[in-house]
Write a protein that holds these residues in place. Structure first.
Motif, short mmCIF file in Angstrom:
data_model
loop_
_atom_site.label_atom_id
_atom_site.label_comp_id
_atom_site.label_asym_id
_atom_site.label_seq_id
_atom_site.Cartn_x
_atom_site.Cartn_y
_atom_site.Cartn_z
N THR A 117 -33.92 -15.72 -27.03
CA THR A 117 -34.65 -15.88 -28.30
C THR A 117 -35.75 -14.85 -28.52
O THR A 117 -36.23 -14.69 -29.64
N GLY A 118 -36.17 -14.18 -27.44
CA GLY A 118 -37.30 -13.27 -27.55
C GLY A 118 -38.62 -13.99 -27.70
O GLY A 118 -39.60 -13.41 -28.17
N LYS A 119 -38.67 -15.24 -27.27
CA LYS A 119 -39.88 -16.05 -27.39
C LYS A 119 -40.28 -16.61 -26.02
O LYS A 119 -39.48 -16.61 -25.08
N LEU A 120 -41.52 -17.05 -25.93
CA LEU A 120 -42.08 -17.63 -24.71
C LEU A 120 -42.16 -16.64 -23.56
O LEU A 120 -42.28 -17.03 -22.39
N ILE A 121 -42.12 -15.36 -23.90
CA ILE A 121 -42.24 -14.32 -22.89
C ILE A 121 -42.72 -13.06 -23.60
O ILE A 121 -42.32 -12.80 -24.75
N PRO A 122 -43.62 -12.28 -22.99
CA PRO A 122 -44.09 -11.05 -23.65
C PRO A 122 -42.95 -10.09 -23.92
O PRO A 122 -41.95 -10.05 -23.18
N GLY A 123 -43.10 -9.30 -24.96
CA GLY A 123 -42.08 -8.33 -25.32
C GLY A 123 -42.10 -7.07 -24.50
O GLY A 123 -41.10 -6.36 -24.41
N ASP A 124 -43.25 -6.75 -23.90
CA ASP A 124 -43.34 -5.53 -23.11
C ASP A 124 -42.90 -5.81 -21.68
O ASP A 124 -43.01 -6.93 -21.17
#
Length: 235
Positions: free
Chosen positions: A101-108
Motif C-alpha cells: 500500500t505504500g503506507k505505515l512505512i517511510p517512503g525513503d
C-alpha cells in the motif's frame, strides 16, 4: 472472482468473498498486529478464527499454509503480479502490507530500514522475552521453585522497555511523527504485558512515562480499538 482452490486452508475456513484478503488469526499480541494493520490501511479482508488449540493450528488445513503452526497467516488473492500469495509470520505480513500500500512505512530507503529495524526489535526481543516472562509469572512456570528463570525474564523485559523508553523520548511514535508497522508490532505486546500478564509493576512499566503515553495513544486509535478484538474470540 479469485480462485483460492490451490490453498487447502480455504476448505477448512471457506472464503465468503475470495476477492479480499483472508486472515487466519486469533486475538493474541501477534495475531492482532495484522488485524490492526488491515484496519489502519483500510484494506478489505475476512477474518477467520483459528484457535490456539491443536485441532486448529496443527490441523492439516492450517499447516498447509503455515508449517510452523502459528497464527497469524494470510492469503491475499491480489499478490505480486496479481497472483494469489499466502504468507505467515506477523512481521513478514506487516512488511508485505506496508509495501503493498505504500503506507505505515517511510517512503525513503533509510527510513524504511530503520522502521524494519524496530520491527525486528519486537520480533527478536520483546515478543519472545515478554512471552517467557508471562509463562514464568502467570502460567505454569510460576510453580517452578528456582527463581532464576523468572528473574532473567523480568530483568530482560525491563531492559527492553528502557530501550523503548529512550527511543520515545521527544518522539510521538517510534519513527517520530509517522505511525508505522513498528508501533503496530510493539504496542500489543506492551499492552499484553500490562493487562494480560499483569506484570507492569513487576518490570517497572509504571516508571516509564514515554512508553505509557505512547501506549495509550496507540490503543486509542480507532483501528486499534477494532483490530484488538479481531477475530472475535467468542464468535
Amino acid at each position: 472472482m479469485a480462485d483460492l482452490s490451490s490453498f487447502p486452508i480455504t476448505q477448512r475456513w471457506p472464503a465468503t468473498n475470495p476477492d479480499v484478503i483472508q486472515l487466519y488469526s486469533f486475538p493474541t499480541p501477534n495475531g492482532v498486529k495484522v488485524s490492526i494493520a488491515l484496519e489502519e490501511l483500510g484494506l478489505p479482508y475476512e477474518a477467520h478464527k483459528v484457535t490456539l488449540a491443536d485441532e486448529d493450528v496443527k490441523s492439516d488445513a492450517f499447516l498447509s499454509l503455515n508449517p510452523n503452526n502459528k497464527i497469524p497467516a494470510i492469503v491475499d488473492p491480489d499478490g505480486p503480479g496479481g497472483a494469489p500469495i499466502g504468507l505467515w509470520e506477523s512481521g513478514a505480513i506487516l512488511i508485505y502490507l506496508a509495501e503493498k500500500t505504500g503506507k505505515l512505512i517511510p517512503g525513503d530507503a533509510a527510513g524504511k530500514y530503520e522502521t524494519i529495524q524496530w520491527l525486528m526489535f519486537q520480533m527478536g526481543g520483546i515478543g519472545p522475552m515478554f512471552g517467557q516472562l508471562g509463562f514464568f509469572h502467570k502460567f505454569a512456570g510460576r510453580d517452578i521453585e528456582d527463581p532464576r528463570p523468572r528473574e532473567r525474564y523480568v530483568n530482560e523485559a525491563n531492559r527492553l522497555l528502557k530501550v523503548l523508553e529512550q527511543r520515545l523520548e521527544g518522539r510521538e511514535w517510534i519513527m517520530g511523527d509517522l505511525y508505522t508497522i513498528a508501533d503496530i508490532a510493539i504496542f500489543p505486546w506492551v499492552r499484553g504485558l500490562k493487562v494480560f500478564y499483569e506484570a507492569g509493576d513487576l518490570v517497572g512499566l509504571t516508571d516509564m512515562p514515554n512508553v505509557n503515553r505512547w501506549l495509550d495513544a496507540a490503543i486509542a486509535r480507532p483501528p486499534s480499538e477494532k483490530g484488538l478484538n479481531i477475530p472475535d474470540r467468542n464468535g
